[in-house]
Write a protein that holds these residues in place. Sequence first.
Motif, PDB file in Angstrom:
ATOM      1  N   ALA A 138      -8.836  -5.002   2.278  1.00  0.00           N
ATOM      2  CA  ALA A 138      -9.512  -6.287   2.455  1.00  0.00           C
ATOM      3  C   ALA A 138      -9.868  -6.919   1.115  1.00  0.00           C
ATOM      4  CB  ALA A 138     -10.770  -6.100   3.299  1.00  0.00           C
ATOM      5  N   GLU A 139      -9.739  -6.188   0.042  1.00  0.00           N
ATOM      6  CA  GLU A 139     -10.130  -6.693  -1.281  1.00  0.00           C
ATOM      7  C   GLU A 139      -8.936  -7.120  -2.128  1.00  0.00           C
ATOM      8  OE1 GLU A 139     -13.299  -7.177  -1.666  1.00  0.00           O
ATOM      9  OE2 GLU A 139     -13.649  -6.143   0.221  1.00  0.00           O
ATOM     10  N   GLY A 140      -7.818  -6.446  -2.003  1.00  0.00           N
ATOM     11  CA  GLY A 140      -6.648  -6.735  -2.835  1.00  0.00           C
ATOM     12  C   GLY A 140      -5.664  -7.658  -2.154  1.00  0.00           C
ATOM     13  N   ARG A 141      -4.599  -7.102  -1.603  1.00  0.00           N
ATOM     14  CA  ARG A 141      -3.516  -7.902  -1.028  1.00  0.00           C
ATOM     15  C   ARG A 141      -3.823  -8.492   0.341  1.00  0.00           C
ATOM     16  NH1 ARG A 141       2.350  -5.505  -1.916  1.00  0.00           N
ATOM     17  NH2 ARG A 141       2.854  -7.685  -1.649  1.00  0.00           N
ATOM     18  N   ALA A 142      -4.905  -8.122   0.947  1.00  0.00           N
ATOM     19  CA  ALA A 142      -5.260  -8.561   2.307  1.00  0.00           C
ATOM     20  C   ALA A 142      -4.182  -8.103   3.287  1.00  0.00           C
ATOM     21  CB  ALA A 142      -5.487 -10.067   2.385  1.00  0.00           C
ATOM     22  N   ALA A 143      -4.245  -6.821   3.604  1.00  0.00           N
ATOM     23  CA  ALA A 143      -3.279  -6.217   4.512  1.00  0.00           C
ATOM     24  C   ALA A 143      -3.984  -5.196   5.393  1.00  0.00           C
ATOM     25  CB  ALA A 143      -2.165  -5.536   3.721  1.00  0.00           C
ATOM     26  N   VAL A 144      -3.409  -4.964   6.572  1.00  0.00           N
ATOM     27  CA  VAL A 144      -3.940  -3.952   7.474  1.00  0.00           C
ATOM     28  C   VAL A 144      -2.752  -3.269   8.147  1.00  0.00           C
ATOM     29  CG1 VAL A 144      -4.260  -5.568   9.394  1.00  0.00           C
ATOM     30  CG2 VAL A 144      -5.616  -3.492   9.314  1.00  0.00           C
ATOM     31  N   ALA A 145      -2.821  -1.937   8.282  1.00  0.00           N
ATOM     32  CA  ALA A 145      -1.743  -1.166   8.901  1.00  0.00           C
ATOM     33  C   ALA A 145      -2.285  -0.420  10.112  1.00  0.00           C
ATOM     34  CB  ALA A 145      -1.156  -0.171   7.898  1.00  0.00           C
ATOM     35  N   GLY A 146      -1.553  -0.507  11.207  1.00  0.00           N
ATOM     36  CA  GLY A 146      -1.942   0.183  12.431  1.00  0.00           C
ATOM     37  C   GLY A 146      -0.794   0.990  12.996  1.00  0.00           C
ATOM     38  N   ASP A 147      -1.118   1.887  13.900  1.00  0.00           N
ATOM     39  CA  ASP A 147      -0.103   2.781  14.472  1.00  0.00           C
ATOM     40  C   ASP A 147       0.614   2.198  15.689  1.00  0.00           C
ATOM     41  OD1 ASP A 147      -2.083   2.952  16.382  1.00  0.00           O
ATOM     42  OD2 ASP A 147      -2.096   5.123  16.478  1.00  0.00           O
ATOM     43  N   GLY A 148       0.597   0.909  15.873  1.00  0.00           N
ATOM     44  CA  GLY A 148       1.149   0.275  17.062  1.00  0.00           C
ATOM     45  C   GLY A 148       2.655   0.201  17.144  1.00  0.00           C
ATOM     46  N   GLY A 201       6.429  10.015   6.501  1.00  0.00           N
ATOM     47  CA  GLY A 201       7.285   9.582   7.597  1.00  0.00           C
ATOM     48  C   GLY A 201       6.544   8.922   8.743  1.00  0.00           C
ATOM     49  N   GLN A 202       5.229   8.710   8.591  1.00  0.00           N
ATOM     50  CA  GLN A 202       4.445   8.062   9.645  1.00  0.00           C
ATOM     51  C   GLN A 202       4.744   6.567   9.641  1.00  0.00           C
ATOM     52  OE1 GLN A 202       0.148   8.261   9.337  1.00  0.00           O
ATOM     53  NE2 GLN A 202      -0.035   8.049  11.543  1.00  0.00           N
ATOM     54  N   ARG A 203       5.104   6.060  10.818  1.00  0.00           N
ATOM     55  CA  ARG A 203       5.411   4.639  10.959  1.00  0.00           C
ATOM     56  C   ARG A 203       4.141   3.845  11.232  1.00  0.00           C
ATOM     57  NH1 ARG A 203      10.370   4.078  14.968  1.00  0.00           N
ATOM     58  NH2 ARG A 203       8.600   3.872  16.342  1.00  0.00           N
ATOM     59  N   ALA A 204       4.161   2.594  10.790  1.00  0.00           N
ATOM     60  CA  ALA A 204       3.007   1.719  10.995  1.00  0.00           C
ATOM     61  C   ALA A 204       3.464   0.274  11.060  1.00  0.00           C
ATOM     62  CB  ALA A 204       2.006   1.891   9.857  1.00  0.00           C
ATOM     63  N   ALA A 205       2.697  -0.529  11.769  1.00  0.00           N
ATOM     64  CA  ALA A 205       2.846  -1.981  11.719  1.00  0.00           C
ATOM     65  C   ALA A 205       1.940  -2.455  10.601  1.00  0.00           C
ATOM     66  CB  ALA A 205       2.438  -2.603  13.052  1.00  0.00           C
ATOM     67  N   VAL A 206       2.506  -3.104   9.608  1.00  0.00           N
ATOM     68  CA  VAL A 206       1.764  -3.515   8.417  1.00  0.00           C
ATOM     69  C   VAL A 206       1.668  -5.037   8.399  1.00  0.00           C
ATOM     70  CG1 VAL A 206       1.638  -3.415   5.903  1.00  0.00           C
ATOM     71  CG2 VAL A 206       2.646  -1.502   7.181  1.00  0.00           C
ATOM     72  N   LYS A 207       0.453  -5.551   8.573  1.00  0.00           N
ATOM     73  CA  LYS A 207       0.221  -6.994   8.585  1.00  0.00           C
ATOM     74  C   LYS A 207      -0.218  -7.419   7.187  1.00  0.00           C
ATOM     75  CE  LYS A 207      -2.806 -10.363  10.882  1.00  0.00           C
ATOM     76  NZ  LYS A 207      -3.899 -10.447  11.888  1.00  0.00           N
ATOM     77  N   GLY A 224       0.848  -1.188   0.000  1.00  0.00           N
ATOM     78  CA  GLY A 224       0.000   0.000   0.000  1.00  0.00           C
ATOM     79  C   GLY A 224       0.886   1.241   0.000  1.00  0.00           C
ATOM     80  N   PRO A 225       0.588   2.214   0.858  1.00  0.00           N
ATOM     81  CA  PRO A 225       1.400   3.434   0.884  1.00  0.00           C
ATOM     82  C   PRO A 225       2.665   3.304   1.731  1.00  0.00           C
ATOM     83  CG  PRO A 225      -0.410   3.647   2.415  1.00  0.00           C
ATOM     84  CD  PRO A 225      -0.585   2.316   1.712  1.00  0.00           C
ATOM     85  N   TYR A 226       2.957   2.108   2.244  1.00  0.00           N
ATOM     86  CA  TYR A 226       4.060   1.937   3.201  1.00  0.00           C
ATOM     87  C   TYR A 226       5.280   1.270   2.579  1.00  0.00           C
ATOM     88  CZ  TYR A 226       0.490   3.252   6.426  1.00  0.00           C
ATOM     89  OH  TYR A 226      -0.506   3.948   7.046  1.00  0.00           O
ATOM     90  N   ARG A 227       6.424   1.963   2.699  1.00  0.00           N
ATOM     91  CA  ARG A 227       7.712   1.372   2.337  1.00  0.00           C
ATOM     92  C   ARG A 227       8.093   0.441   3.474  1.00  0.00           C
ATOM     93  NH1 ARG A 227      12.459   2.421   4.227  1.00  0.00           N
ATOM     94  NH2 ARG A 227      11.852   4.407   5.155  1.00  0.00           N
ATOM     95  N   ALA A 257       7.486  -3.465   9.670  1.00  0.00           N
ATOM     96  CA  ALA A 257       7.579  -2.065  10.058  1.00  0.00           C
ATOM     97  C   ALA A 257       7.531  -1.284   8.757  1.00  0.00           C
ATOM     98  CB  ALA A 257       8.888  -1.792  10.800  1.00  0.00           C
ATOM     99  N   GLY A 258       6.553  -0.397   8.630  1.00  0.00           N
ATOM    100  CA  GLY A 258       6.401   0.381   7.413  1.00  0.00           C
ATOM    101  C   GLY A 258       6.462   1.867   7.692  1.00  0.00           C
ATOM    102  N   VAL A 259       6.806   2.628   6.666  1.00  0.00           N
ATOM    103  CA  VAL A 259       6.872   4.090   6.757  1.00  0.00           C
ATOM    104  C   VAL A 259       6.216   4.657   5.512  1.00  0.00           C
ATOM    105  CG1 VAL A 259       8.399   6.091   6.980  1.00  0.00           C
ATOM    106  CG2 VAL A 259       9.087   3.904   7.966  1.00  0.00           C
ATOM    107  N   ASP A 260       5.276   5.615   5.711  1.00  0.00           N
ATOM    108  CA  ASP A 260       4.627   6.218   4.543  1.00  0.00           C
ATOM    109  C   ASP A 260       5.420   7.428   4.050  1.00  0.00           C
ATOM    110  OD1 ASP A 260       3.912   8.402   6.144  1.00  0.00           O
ATOM    111  OD2 ASP A 260       1.775   7.924   6.162  1.00  0.00           O
ATOM    112  N   ALA A 261       4.943   8.077   2.997  1.00  0.00           N
ATOM    113  CA  ALA A 261       5.648   9.205   2.387  1.00  0.00           C
ATOM    114  C   ALA A 261       5.821  10.381   3.338  1.00  0.00           C
ATOM    115  CB  ALA A 261       4.912   9.657   1.126  1.00  0.00           C
TER     116      ALA A 261
END
Length: 112
Positions: free
Chosen positions: A83-93, A38-44, A14-17, A32-36
């Motif tokens: 939930a429709e494409g790659r089946a992924a979820v990102a949270g701020d944890g 600089g917001q960090r996210a846990a990407v499942k 998604g939007p997370y490197r 561990a992901g980072v968006d454009a």
Amino acid sequence: MSMPPRPQDPAKVGPYRIAGRLGAGGMGVVYAGVDAAGQRAAVKLIHHTHAADPEFRIRFRREVAMLRRVQGTCCVRILAADAEGRAAVAGDGVHRRAHPGRARQGARAAGR
């Protein structure tokens, strides 16, 4: 603390490197992901075998909808989900820390 991504890991979800690997289990891999911005996210990212199962997709859509409704200081806030494409979820944890009183209370309950 994250481990370096493996060669087979995606460079982006998604939007997370993808900056690292936080863990893996039966459902998928958490990065561990980072968006454009600089917001960090846990990407499942859900394993392909689960993501290809129509019954799983129904449950996953329900889970994402429920996670978006849950709020509170001890809850991970959903930043993005697919939930429709790659089946992924990102949270701020990724950057949250346990409240010191709660951490001590949990350690006492565990006998530490």
